[in-house]
Enzyme design. Structure first.
Site, mmCIF file in Angstrom:
data_model
loop_
_atom_site.group_PDB
_atom_site.id
_atom_site.type_symbol
_atom_site.label_atom_id
_atom_site.label_comp_id
_atom_site.label_asym_id
_atom_site.label_seq_id
_atom_site.Cartn_x
_atom_site.Cartn_y
_atom_site.Cartn_z
ATOM 1 N N ASN A 118 0.853 -1.191 0.000
ATOM 2 C CA ASN A 118 0.000 0.000 0.000
ATOM 3 C C ASN A 118 0.889 1.242 0.000
ATOM 4 O O ASN A 118 1.721 1.409 0.897
ATOM 5 C CB ASN A 118 -0.902 -0.032 1.235
ATOM 6 N N ASP B 74 -0.216 4.486 0.013
ATOM 7 C CA ASP B 74 -0.955 5.681 0.438
ATOM 8 C C ASP B 74 -0.072 6.699 1.151
ATOM 9 O O ASP B 74 -0.189 7.904 0.937
ATOM 10 C CB ASP B 74 -2.090 5.305 1.391
ATOM 11 N N HIS B 75 0.796 6.212 2.049
ATOM 12 C CA HIS B 75 1.477 7.148 2.941
ATOM 13 C C HIS B 75 2.716 7.783 2.326
ATOM 14 O O HIS B 75 3.293 8.692 2.926
ATOM 15 C CB HIS B 75 1.733 6.479 4.290
ATOM 16 N N ARG C 257 3.455 18.811 2.520
ATOM 17 C CA ARG C 257 4.114 20.043 2.085
ATOM 18 C C ARG C 257 3.545 20.585 0.778
ATOM 19 O O ARG C 257 3.700 21.751 0.454
ATOM 20 C CB ARG C 257 5.615 19.783 1.930
ATOM 21 N N HIS D 277 -5.734 3.702 -1.679
ATOM 22 C CA HIS D 277 -7.054 4.058 -1.160
ATOM 23 C C HIS D 277 -7.355 5.499 -1.546
ATOM 24 O O HIS D 277 -6.730 6.434 -1.037
ATOM 25 C CB HIS D 277 -7.064 3.878 0.365
ATOM 26 N N ARG E 97 -9.533 8.251 -0.881
ATOM 27 C CA ARG E 97 -10.527 8.669 0.102
ATOM 28 C C ARG E 97 -11.386 9.822 -0.423
ATOM 29 O O ARG E 97 -10.967 10.587 -1.291
ATOM 30 C CB ARG E 97 -9.833 9.101 1.399
ATOM 31 N N ARG F 203 -7.144 12.848 1.215
ATOM 32 C CA ARG F 203 -6.103 13.242 2.170
ATOM 33 C C ARG F 203 -4.718 12.726 1.792
ATOM 34 O O ARG F 203 -3.720 13.240 2.270
ATOM 35 C CB ARG F 203 -6.454 12.775 3.582
ATOM 36 N N GLU G 242 -8.756 0.586 -3.152
ATOM 37 C CA GLU G 242 -9.582 0.673 -1.945
ATOM 38 C C GLU G 242 -10.492 1.880 -2.044
ATOM 39 O O GLU G 242 -10.059 2.973 -2.436
ATOM 40 C CB GLU G 242 -8.707 0.787 -0.695
ATOM 41 N N THR H 170 -7.008 6.564 10.325
ATOM 42 C CA THR H 170 -6.849 5.414 9.446
ATOM 43 C C THR H 170 -8.103 4.566 9.592
ATOM 44 O O THR H 170 -8.927 4.817 10.479
ATOM 45 C CB THR H 170 -5.579 4.613 9.810
ATOM 46 N N THR H 171 -8.285 3.591 8.738
ATOM 47 C CA THR H 171 -9.490 2.768 8.790
ATOM 48 C C THR H 171 -9.571 2.042 10.120
ATOM 49 O O THR H 171 -8.679 1.286 10.493
ATOM 50 C CB THR H 171 -9.485 1.743 7.632
ATOM 51 N N GLU I 152 -11.074 -9.340 3.049
ATOM 52 C CA GLU I 152 -9.805 -8.991 3.678
ATOM 53 C C GLU I 152 -10.061 -8.813 5.166
ATOM 54 O O GLU I 152 -10.831 -7.932 5.569
ATOM 55 C CB GLU I 152 -9.213 -7.724 3.087
ATOM 56 N N HIS J 203 -3.727 -4.623 7.816
ATOM 57 C CA HIS J 203 -3.896 -3.425 8.638
ATOM 58 C C HIS J 203 -3.016 -3.526 9.882
ATOM 59 O O HIS J 203 -3.249 -4.333 10.767
ATOM 60 C CB HIS J 203 -5.347 -3.176 9.078
ATOM 61 N N GLY J 204 -1.980 -2.699 9.883
ATOM 62 C CA GLY J 204 -1.104 -2.587 11.037
ATOM 63 C C GLY J 204 -0.048 -3.663 11.173
ATOM 64 O O GLY J 204 0.659 -3.703 12.183
ATOM 65 N N GLY K 111 1.147 -1.502 4.283
ATOM 66 C CA GLY K 111 1.533 -0.206 3.779
ATOM 67 C C GLY K 111 2.315 0.645 4.737
ATOM 68 O O GLY K 111 3.526 0.832 4.586
#
Length: 246
Positions: free
Chosen positions: A9, A11-12, A20, A45, A47, A51, A72, A102-103, A153, A196-197, A218
């Protein structure tokens, strides 16, 4: 057991970019690097509030990737239209709240069964594999099967949080629940993924479930990439996954 797939993932990477403004770091570049390093798929994902991942990122990912994109999205008309325009390999329906960082949990499928069945039907007709992000709960798994999802999932967040908090009794309860529900989902003909996590410390027990075919990871990998680079971060995760699988 079959080889466990690793979905990365990205996303981050976009979260850092958006902190920035501007164009760097580029999540599409991260996706290509992950692909070159052996990722079996890329997750992004989009959103409602944009974001992190932006519409242009999805456009670019669809053009650039050779591995499958797991898109996602929340179950909204806007996201359905975007998915139907792009027709990614997979769409994963997730719960989404604007105020969450987060989800936070799995989708409530049983309560919205009729609406979700109608929502995913056009996605399946368009050739997308439909995945539902849910807690390890029998009622939700049964509902996911009834509405025509091909994949579930399992949300591993509660298990990972309990481990991080040092509450090993709660961790083991969550792990056993996921073990039982992955077996149950497989018995209903659903393909089972999890995520997740997950970290180096928590991945092996989940990777050892024979019914789980894919892990989507991710935030931890992107964080580790700051210190060791994304290919090396992925290589260590892959090593642990393969070790658990063997």
């Amino acid at each position: 057991m079959s080889k466990l797939r690793l979905g990365v993932n990205i996303d981050h990477v976009a979260t850092v970019r958006n902190a920035r403004g501007g164009n760097t770091p580029d999540p599409v570049r991260a996706a290509m690097l992950a692909e070159q390093a052996g990722a079996d798929g890329i997750t992004a994902h989009l959103r409602e509030d944009r974001r992190h991942i932006a519409d242009a990122d999805i456009d670019a990912l669809m053009d650039a990737l050779k591995v499958p994109l797991n898109f996602e999205m929340a179950a909204t008309p806007e996201m359905q239209a975007i998915a139907l325009r792009h027709k990614p390999h997979a769409v994963c329906i997730v719960p989404e709240k604007r105020e969450e960082r987060t989800t936070e949990g799995g989708l409530e499928v049983a309560r919205e069964e009729n609406a979700l069945a109608h929502y995913i039907a056009p996605l399946r007709e368009a050739g997308c594999r439909v995945s539902i992000f849910i807690a390890a709960d029998q009622r939700q798994i049964e509902a996911a099967a009834r509405i025509g999802a091909q994949v579930i999932e399992l949300h591993t967040g509660a298990y990972c949080d309990a481990h991080s908090d040092g509450d090993f009794a709660a961790r083991d309860v969550e792990l056993e629940r996921m073990r039982e529900m992955s077996t149950y989902a497989h018995s209903l003909g659903l393909e089972v993924h999890a995520g997740h996590g997950l970290t180096y410390d928590t991945v092996k027990p989940v990777a050892a479930f024979p019914e789980v075919m894919e892990l989507n990871i991710g935030h931890f990998l992107i964080g580790e990439a700051i210190f060791r680079g994304l290919p090396d971060a992925m290589a260590e995760m892959r090593r642990l996954m393969d070790e658990a699988r063997s």
